[in-house]
Design a protein around this motif. Structure first.
Motif, PDB file in Angstrom:
ATOM      1  N   VAL A 197      -1.242  -7.633  -4.857  1.00 40.34           N
ATOM      2  CA  VAL A 197      -2.056  -6.442  -5.074  1.00 40.34           C
ATOM      3  C   VAL A 197      -1.259  -5.232  -4.593  1.00 40.34           C
ATOM      4  N   LYS A 198      -1.227  -4.197  -5.428  1.00 40.73           N
ATOM      5  CA  LYS A 198      -0.552  -2.951  -5.057  1.00 40.73           C
ATOM      6  C   LYS A 198      -1.552  -1.807  -5.135  1.00 40.73           C
ATOM      7  N   LEU A 199      -1.685  -1.082  -4.029  1.00 40.76           N
ATOM      8  CA  LEU A 199      -2.539   0.103  -3.971  1.00 40.76           C
ATOM      9  C   LEU A 199      -1.630   1.317  -3.857  1.00 40.76           C
ATOM     10  N   SER A 200      -1.673   2.192  -4.850  1.00 44.29           N
ATOM     11  CA  SER A 200      -0.858   3.412  -4.814  1.00 44.29           C
ATOM     12  C   SER A 200      -1.469   4.417  -3.838  1.00 44.29           C
ATOM     13  N   ASP A 201      -0.855   5.566  -3.701  1.00 49.59           N
ATOM     14  CA  ASP A 201      -1.304   6.585  -2.749  1.00 49.59           C
ATOM     15  C   ASP A 201      -2.752   7.013  -2.978  1.00 49.59           C
ATOM     16  N   GLU A 202      -3.459   7.237  -1.867  1.00 50.04           N
ATOM     17  CA  GLU A 202      -4.817   7.798  -1.844  1.00 50.04           C
ATOM     18  C   GLU A 202      -5.844   6.952  -2.586  1.00 50.04           C
ATOM     19  N   VAL A 203      -5.709   5.644  -2.517  1.00 49.04           N
ATOM     20  CA  VAL A 203      -6.697   4.732  -3.108  1.00 49.04           C
ATOM     21  C   VAL A 203      -7.776   4.445  -2.073  1.00 49.04           C
ATOM     22  N   LYS A 204      -9.013   4.358  -2.556  1.00 51.35           N
ATOM     23  CA  LYS A 204     -10.141   4.023  -1.686  1.00 51.35           C
ATOM     24  C   LYS A 204     -10.820   2.768  -2.246  1.00 51.35           C
ATOM     25  N   ILE A 205     -10.927   1.744  -1.402  1.00 51.72           N
ATOM     26  CA  ILE A 205     -11.629   0.518  -1.768  1.00 51.72           C
ATOM     27  C   ILE A 205     -12.878   0.451  -0.899  1.00 51.72           C
ATOM     28  N   ILE A 217       0.820  -1.211   0.000  1.00 51.80           N
ATOM     29  CA  ILE A 217       0.000   0.000   0.000  1.00 51.80           C
ATOM     30  C   ILE A 217       0.854   1.261   0.000  1.00 51.80           C
ATOM     31  N   GLY A 218       0.261   2.315  -0.570  1.00 53.93           N
ATOM     32  CA  GLY A 218       0.872   3.641  -0.519  1.00 53.93           C
ATOM     33  C   GLY A 218       0.340   4.396   0.691  1.00 53.93           C
ATOM     34  N   LYS A 219       0.342   5.712   0.593  1.00 54.21           N
ATOM     35  CA  LYS A 219      -0.111   6.568   1.695  1.00 54.21           C
ATOM     36  C   LYS A 219      -1.601   6.871   1.560  1.00 54.21           C
ATOM     37  N   ASN A 220      -2.236   7.100   2.705  1.00 58.60           N
ATOM     38  CA  ASN A 220      -3.630   7.543   2.765  1.00 58.60           C
ATOM     39  C   ASN A 220      -4.582   6.577   2.048  1.00 58.60           C
ATOM     40  N   ILE A 221      -4.567   5.316   2.455  1.00 55.90           N
ATOM     41  CA  ILE A 221      -5.406   4.270   1.873  1.00 55.90           C
ATOM     42  C   ILE A 221      -6.634   4.061   2.748  1.00 55.90           C
ATOM     43  N   TYR A 222      -7.791   3.827   2.112  1.00 59.78           N
ATOM     44  CA  TYR A 222      -9.003   3.465   2.846  1.00 59.78           C
ATOM     45  C   TYR A 222      -9.494   2.120   2.325  1.00 59.78           C
ATOM     46  N   ILE A 223      -9.817   1.210   3.247  1.00 57.48           N
ATOM     47  CA  ILE A 223     -10.354  -0.101   2.883  1.00 57.48           C
ATOM     48  C   ILE A 223     -11.647  -0.313   3.651  1.00 57.48           C
ATOM     49  N   CYS A 260      -3.727  -7.289  -8.793  1.00 63.70           N
ATOM     50  CA  CYS A 260      -4.039  -5.992  -9.408  1.00 63.70           C
ATOM     51  C   CYS A 260      -3.046  -4.912  -8.990  1.00 63.70           C
ATOM     52  N   HIS A 261      -2.940  -3.909  -9.844  1.00 65.81           N
ATOM     53  CA  HIS A 261      -2.244  -2.670  -9.494  1.00 65.81           C
ATOM     54  C   HIS A 261      -3.261  -1.549  -9.655  1.00 65.81           C
ATOM     55  N   ILE A 262      -3.452  -0.764  -8.595  1.00 66.65           N
ATOM     56  CA  ILE A 262      -4.412   0.331  -8.612  1.00 66.65           C
ATOM     57  C   ILE A 262      -3.642   1.641  -8.494  1.00 66.65           C
ATOM     58  N   GLY A 263      -3.801   2.516  -9.491  1.00 68.11           N
ATOM     59  CA  GLY A 263      -3.090   3.794  -9.515  1.00 68.11           C
ATOM     60  C   GLY A 263      -3.594   4.773  -8.464  1.00 68.11           C
ATOM     61  N   GLY A 264      -2.793   5.781  -8.200  1.00 66.36           N
ATOM     62  CA  GLY A 264      -3.080   6.779  -7.176  1.00 66.36           C
ATOM     63  C   GLY A 264      -4.396   7.518  -7.376  1.00 66.36           C
ATOM     64  N   LYS A 265      -5.028   7.870  -6.265  1.00 66.64           N
ATOM     65  CA  LYS A 265      -6.275   8.632  -6.226  1.00 66.64           C
ATOM     66  C   LYS A 265      -7.412   7.949  -6.975  1.00 66.64           C
ATOM     67  N   THR A 266      -7.392   6.620  -7.028  1.00 70.45           N
ATOM     68  CA  THR A 266      -8.449   5.848  -7.686  1.00 70.45           C
ATOM     69  C   THR A 266      -9.400   5.326  -6.626  1.00 70.45           C
ATOM     70  N   ILE A 267     -10.672   5.236  -6.987  1.00 73.83           N
ATOM     71  CA  ILE A 267     -11.687   4.677  -6.094  1.00 73.83           C
ATOM     72  C   ILE A 267     -12.268   3.416  -6.746  1.00 73.83           C
ATOM     73  N   ILE A 268     -12.331   2.353  -5.957  1.00 76.92           N
ATOM     74  CA  ILE A 268     -13.001   1.120  -6.378  1.00 76.92           C
ATOM     75  C   ILE A 268     -14.285   1.077  -5.561  1.00 76.92           C
ATOM     76  N   LYS A 269     -15.404   1.265  -6.249  1.00 70.64           N
ATOM     77  CA  LYS A 269     -16.685   1.367  -5.547  1.00 70.64           C
ATOM     78  C   LYS A 269     -17.237  -0.013  -5.186  1.00 70.64           C
ATOM     79  N   SER A 270     -18.213  -0.009  -4.307  1.00 71.80           N
ATOM     80  CA  SER A 270     -18.763  -1.217  -3.700  1.00 71.80           C
ATOM     81  C   SER A 270     -19.116  -2.323  -4.684  1.00 71.80           C
ATOM     82  N   ASN A 271     -18.918  -3.548  -4.202  1.00 70.28           N
ATOM     83  CA  ASN A 271     -19.329  -4.759  -4.901  1.00 70.28           C
ATOM     84  C   ASN A 271     -18.643  -4.950  -6.251  1.00 70.28           C
ATOM     85  N   SER A 272     -17.401  -4.526  -6.362  1.00 72.28           N
ATOM     86  CA  SER A 272     -16.642  -4.688  -7.605  1.00 72.28           C
ATOM     87  C   SER A 272     -15.645  -5.828  -7.458  1.00 72.28           C
ATOM     88  N   ILE A 273     -15.418  -6.531  -8.566  1.00 75.60           N
ATOM     89  CA  ILE A 273     -14.467  -7.642  -8.601  1.00 75.60           C
ATOM     90  C   ILE A 273     -13.445  -7.346  -9.683  1.00 75.60           C
TER      91      ILE A 273
END
Length: 125
Positions: free
Chosen positions: A64-72, A48-54, A81-94
């Motif tokens: 799995v890599k979560l870059s800075d400011e990712v919200k799951i 994980i990067g900085k400022n992550i919400y799960i 998966c690799h998730i780029g910075g400031k990205t949001i993965i909204k509910s119930n996603s696969i």
């Protein structure tokens, strides 16, 4: 209610839960905000990067890599998966074997199949 066939099965289940709790606790020590410790499952390597919400009921499998400011958000599943910075993965996603660019929005209820690449500033769902 779950009934165990043996004491060994019960002890193994307890050990798995404790090891998972330790992984989740390490995330909070690294600065992640986690909605419900007991409902997050980590089966593999999570970076994980900085400022992550799960959120609640999130499962991570493989690498799995979560870059800075990712919200799951709640009820998501991420595998390799690799998730780029400031990205949001909204509910119930696969998400399965995918690469998501920065500042993107995925979901809710999105299903991304293996070898999917989503560019920066994208919206799916």
């Amino acid at each position: 209610r779950h009934y165990y066939h043996s004491t060994e099965e019960l002890l193994l289940n307890i050990k798995i839960k404790i090891l998972n709790f330790i992984k989740v606790k390490k995330l909070t020590l690294a600065g992640a905000k986690i909605s419900d410790y007991g409902s997050v499952i980590i089966e593999g390597d999570l970076t994980i990067g900085k400022n992550i919400y799960i959120g609640r009921n999130v499962i991570f499998r493989g690498k799995v890599k979560l870059s800075d400011e990712v919200k799951i958000e709640n009820n998501c599943e991420l595998t390799d998966c690799h998730i780029g910075g400031k990205t949001i993965i909204k509910s119930n996603s696969i998400l399965d074997e995918c690469d998501i660019g920065k500042e993107s929005s995925i979901g809710p209820y999105s299903r991304l199949r293996p070898k999917t690449t989503i560019g920066d500033n994208s919206q799916i769902g």
